[in-house]
Motif scaffolding. Structure first.
Motif, PDB file in Angstrom:
ATOM      1  N   ASN A  52       1.350  -1.208   0.271  1.00 48.43           N
ATOM      2  CA  ASN A  52       0.231   0.153  -0.056  1.00 48.43           C
ATOM      3  C   ASN A  52       1.114   1.080  -0.397  1.00 48.43           C
ATOM      4  N   VAL A  53       0.538   2.350  -0.986  1.00 49.34           N
ATOM      5  CA  VAL A  53       1.310   3.402  -0.873  1.00 49.34           C
ATOM      6  C   VAL A  53       0.404   4.621  -1.350  1.00 49.34           C
ATOM      7  N   ASP A  54       0.999   5.270  -0.112  1.00 52.26           N
ATOM      8  CA  ASP A  54       0.237   6.586   0.281  1.00 52.26           C
ATOM      9  C   ASP A  54       1.406   7.788  -0.485  1.00 52.26           C
ATOM     10  N   VAL A  55       0.525   8.493  -1.086  1.00 52.03           N
ATOM     11  CA  VAL A  55       1.859   9.811  -1.833  1.00 52.03           C
ATOM     12  C   VAL A  55       1.210  10.955  -1.382  1.00 52.03           C
ATOM     13  N   GLU A  56       2.032  12.126  -1.056  1.00 52.85           N
ATOM     14  CA  GLU A  56       1.263  13.452  -0.462  1.00 52.85           C
ATOM     15  C   GLU A  56       2.637  14.422  -1.094  1.00 52.85           C
ATOM     16  N   VAL A  57       1.854  15.483  -1.424  1.00 53.30           N
ATOM     17  CA  VAL A  57       2.845  16.387  -2.529  1.00 53.30           C
ATOM     18  C   VAL A  57       2.378  18.076  -1.737  1.00 53.30           C
ATOM     19  N   HIS A  58       2.980  18.476  -1.129  1.00 51.14           N
ATOM     20  CA  HIS A  58       3.255  20.316  -0.531  1.00 51.14           C
ATOM     21  C   HIS A  58       4.197  21.032  -1.880  1.00 51.14           C
TER      22      HIS A  58
END
Length: 93
Positions: A52-58
């Motif tokens: 499971n992969v979670d990606v967040e871009v700020h």
């Protein structure tokens, strides 16, 4: 879709780096680095029986930039799509 091979910690590092790079490359193909004051990609993975992969871009834009924060979500979507292809090519049995 075939099953993922057993992933090592090195494999997970490679997958994380690939995903982060895919998001970053997407953004900087769309906007100039000069428009970005601060930038961060967070990739979190949970790997037990499946990955499971979670990606967040700020992104913090320069005040003169016309760029929209929507590009962050577009970069996440792109990175996950590219990750699927990367996993198919390198880690599926």
């Amino acid at each position: 879709m075939s099953k993922l091979k057993r992933l090592s910690s090195e494999d997970l590092d490679t997958i994380s780096e690939f995903t982060s790079s895919a998001a970053e490359n997407f953004i900087f193909k769309k906007i100039s680095k000069k428009e970005v004051m601060d930038f961060n990609v967070d990739v979190e993975m949970d790997y037990e029986d499946e990955l499971n992969v979670d990606v967040e871009v700020h992104i913090v834009f320069d005040e003169l930039s016309n760029a929209s924060n929507e590009i962050a979500q577009e970069a996440v979507d792109h990175a996950l799509e590219e990750l699927g292809k990367f996993l198919d090519d390198n880690y599926r049995t």
